[in-house]
Design a protein around this motif. Structure first.
Motif, PDB file in Angstrom:
ATOM      1  N   SER A 194       0.832  -1.204   0.000  1.00  0.00           N
ATOM      2  CA  SER A 194       0.000   0.000   0.000  1.00  0.00           C
ATOM      3  C   SER A 194       0.861   1.247   0.000  1.00  0.00           C
ATOM      4  N   ASN A 195       0.469   2.212  -0.840  1.00  0.00           N
ATOM      5  CA  ASN A 195       1.086   3.538  -0.856  1.00  0.00           C
ATOM      6  C   ASN A 195       2.605   3.463  -0.988  1.00  0.00           C
ATOM      7  N   LEU A 196       3.089   2.611  -1.895  1.00  0.00           N
ATOM      8  CA  LEU A 196       4.532   2.439  -2.066  1.00  0.00           C
ATOM      9  C   LEU A 196       5.171   3.700  -2.637  1.00  0.00           C
ATOM     10  N   GLU A 197       6.403   3.925  -2.247  1.00  0.00           N
ATOM     11  CA  GLU A 197       7.158   5.085  -2.709  1.00  0.00           C
ATOM     12  C   GLU A 197       7.996   4.684  -3.914  1.00  0.00           C
ATOM     13  N   CYS A 198       7.652   5.209  -5.079  1.00  0.00           N
ATOM     14  CA  CYS A 198       8.360   4.868  -6.306  1.00  0.00           C
ATOM     15  C   CYS A 198       9.506   5.844  -6.549  1.00  0.00           C
ATOM     16  N   THR A 199      10.540   5.343  -7.213  1.00  0.00           N
ATOM     17  CA  THR A 199      11.707   6.173  -7.493  1.00  0.00           C
ATOM     18  C   THR A 199      11.650   6.790  -8.897  1.00  0.00           C
ATOM     19  N   ASP A 200      10.672   6.397  -9.689  1.00  0.00           N
ATOM     20  CA  ASP A 200      10.500   6.973 -11.023  1.00  0.00           C
ATOM     21  C   ASP A 200       9.010   7.133 -11.299  1.00  0.00           C
ATOM     22  N   ASP A 201       8.632   7.407 -12.547  1.00  0.00           N
ATOM     23  CA  ASP A 201       7.223   7.671 -12.860  1.00  0.00           C
ATOM     24  C   ASP A 201       6.365   6.412 -12.952  1.00  0.00           C
ATOM     25  N   ARG A 202       6.968   5.243 -12.883  1.00  0.00           N
ATOM     26  CA  ARG A 202       6.260   3.956 -12.941  1.00  0.00           C
ATOM     27  C   ARG A 202       6.665   3.106 -11.755  1.00  0.00           C
ATOM     28  N   CYS A 203       5.722   2.448 -11.168  1.00  0.00           N
ATOM     29  CA  CYS A 203       6.007   1.598 -10.016  1.00  0.00           C
ATOM     30  C   CYS A 203       5.697   0.150 -10.393  1.00  0.00           C
ATOM     31  N   ASP A 204       6.743  -0.632 -10.669  1.00  0.00           N
ATOM     32  CA  ASP A 204       6.600  -2.037 -11.040  1.00  0.00           C
ATOM     33  C   ASP A 204       7.190  -2.869  -9.895  1.00  0.00           C
ATOM     34  N   ALA A 205       6.357  -3.185  -8.924  1.00  0.00           N
ATOM     35  CA  ALA A 205       6.842  -3.738  -7.658  1.00  0.00           C
ATOM     36  C   ALA A 205       6.871  -5.257  -7.616  1.00  0.00           C
ATOM     37  N   TYR A 206       7.878  -5.766  -6.901  1.00  0.00           N
ATOM     38  CA  TYR A 206       7.949  -7.172  -6.530  1.00  0.00           C
ATOM     39  C   TYR A 206       8.574  -7.255  -5.151  1.00  0.00           C
ATOM     40  N   VAL A 207       8.461  -8.423  -4.519  1.00  0.00           N
ATOM     41  CA  VAL A 207       8.973  -8.606  -3.161  1.00  0.00           C
ATOM     42  C   VAL A 207       9.927  -9.798  -3.134  1.00  0.00           C
ATOM     43  N   PHE A 249      10.950  -4.115  -4.172  1.00  0.00           N
ATOM     44  CA  PHE A 249      11.779  -3.488  -5.198  1.00  0.00           C
ATOM     45  C   PHE A 249      10.910  -2.958  -6.329  1.00  0.00           C
ATOM     46  N   ASP A 250      11.403  -1.906  -6.987  1.00  0.00           N
ATOM     47  CA  ASP A 250      10.820  -1.381  -8.214  1.00  0.00           C
ATOM     48  C   ASP A 250      11.630  -1.971  -9.361  1.00  0.00           C
ATOM     49  N   ASP A 251      10.988  -2.756 -10.203  1.00  0.00           N
ATOM     50  CA  ASP A 251      11.641  -3.450 -11.314  1.00  0.00           C
ATOM     51  C   ASP A 251      11.928  -2.441 -12.426  1.00  0.00           C
ATOM     52  N   ASN A 252      13.205  -2.140 -12.645  1.00  0.00           N
ATOM     53  CA  ASN A 252      13.611  -1.173 -13.657  1.00  0.00           C
ATOM     54  C   ASN A 252      14.600  -1.784 -14.637  1.00  0.00           C
ATOM     55  N   LEU A 253      14.572  -1.310 -15.854  1.00  0.00           N
ATOM     56  CA  LEU A 253      15.455  -1.802 -16.896  1.00  0.00           C
ATOM     57  C   LEU A 253      16.928  -1.590 -16.538  1.00  0.00           C
ATOM     58  N   LEU A 254      17.239  -0.448 -15.924  1.00  0.00           N
ATOM     59  CA  LEU A 254      18.630  -0.112 -15.605  1.00  0.00           C
ATOM     60  C   LEU A 254      19.062  -0.581 -14.224  1.00  0.00           C
ATOM     61  N   GLY A 255      18.233  -1.329 -13.535  1.00  0.00           N
ATOM     62  CA  GLY A 255      18.567  -1.824 -12.203  1.00  0.00           C
ATOM     63  C   GLY A 255      17.402  -1.634 -11.259  1.00  0.00           C
ATOM     64  N   ASP A 256      17.132  -2.632 -10.476  1.00  0.00           N
ATOM     65  CA  ASP A 256      15.989  -2.585  -9.560  1.00  0.00           C
ATOM     66  C   ASP A 256      16.300  -1.686  -8.367  1.00  0.00           C
ATOM     67  N   GLU A 257      15.306  -0.889  -8.000  1.00  0.00           N
ATOM     68  CA  GLU A 257      15.458   0.086  -6.912  1.00  0.00           C
ATOM     69  C   GLU A 257      14.747  -0.412  -5.668  1.00  0.00           C
ATOM     70  N   PRO A 258      15.433  -0.424  -4.502  1.00  0.00           N
ATOM     71  CA  PRO A 258      14.748  -0.802  -3.263  1.00  0.00           C
ATOM     72  C   PRO A 258      13.689   0.239  -2.883  1.00  0.00           C
ATOM     73  N   MET A 259      12.543  -0.258  -2.407  1.00  0.00           N
ATOM     74  CA  MET A 259      11.430   0.619  -2.034  1.00  0.00           C
ATOM     75  C   MET A 259      11.059   0.473  -0.558  1.00  0.00           C
ATOM     76  N   GLY A 260      11.850  -0.266   0.188  1.00  0.00           N
ATOM     77  CA  GLY A 260      11.596  -0.457   1.612  1.00  0.00           C
ATOM     78  C   GLY A 260      11.569  -1.928   1.970  1.00  0.00           C
ATOM     79  N   HIS A 261      11.652  -2.209   3.269  1.00  0.00           N
ATOM     80  CA  HIS A 261      11.694  -3.586   3.746  1.00  0.00           C
ATOM     81  C   HIS A 261      11.151  -3.657   5.165  1.00  0.00           C
ATOM     82  N   PHE A 262      10.902  -4.871   5.622  1.00  0.00           N
ATOM     83  CA  PHE A 262      10.691  -5.105   7.045  1.00  0.00           C
ATOM     84  C   PHE A 262      11.221  -6.480   7.387  1.00  0.00           C
ATOM     85  N   GLU A 263      11.587  -6.622   8.644  1.00  0.00           N
ATOM     86  CA  GLU A 263      12.144  -7.876   9.135  1.00  0.00           C
ATOM     87  C   GLU A 263      11.364  -8.333  10.349  1.00  0.00           C
TER      88      GLU A 263
END
Length: 146
Positions: free
Chosen positions: A46-59, A102-116
């Protein structure tokens, strides 16, 4: 449980298959001196913080050096995976489950947060009400998993 079925059965019709797999893995890990087995199911973000204009998320879900990942949900800050569960052998009660978005990006996946979560503090039943886990390392966003 005898007779009445399990909480897993109420969650998904594949529950009997999941329970059998969990019991088999627990027996394998236990025979090698480990604690047992853990089921992790990623449900939604929910309400993920994207690093670019598209949010293609995976965990990515990691336990004791083993990692599994969900499919990518494209262009959505509120992704819903409702993934089949991941099964992990657990070495000890102090083992840690790490879920990282993570945000799945062509130039490298960007971390969007985590929990442990330490295995010893993980719920022991599936099907309990889901609580959102606030993502660390991000200014906003949460993840629901069981």
């Amino acid at each position: 449980p005898s007779g009445g079925g399990s909480l897993l059965a109420a969650v998904d019709p594949r529950a009997a298959e999941w329970e059998a797999k969990l019991k088999k893995l627990a027996a394998q890990v236990g025979s090698k001196g480990g604690l047992g087995a853990l089921l992790v199911r990623v449900v939604s973000g929910s309400n993920l913080e994207c690093t670019d204009d598209r949010c293609d998320a995976y965990v990515n879900v990691a336990v004791d050096g083993k990692t599994q990942r969900t499919e990518v949900v494209e262009n959505n800050v509120n992704p819903r995976w409702d993934a089949s569960p991941f099964f992990f052998g657990v070495l000890s009660a102090s083992s840690v489950v790490r879920l990282e978005v993570f945000d799945d990006n062509l130039l490298g996946d960007e971390p969007m947060g985590h929990f442990e979560l330490q295995v010893s503090k993980a719920p022991v039943k599936v099907g309990l009400p889901l609580l959102p886990h606030r993502l660390q390392g991000a200014s906003r966003g949460s993840l629901e998993a069981e």
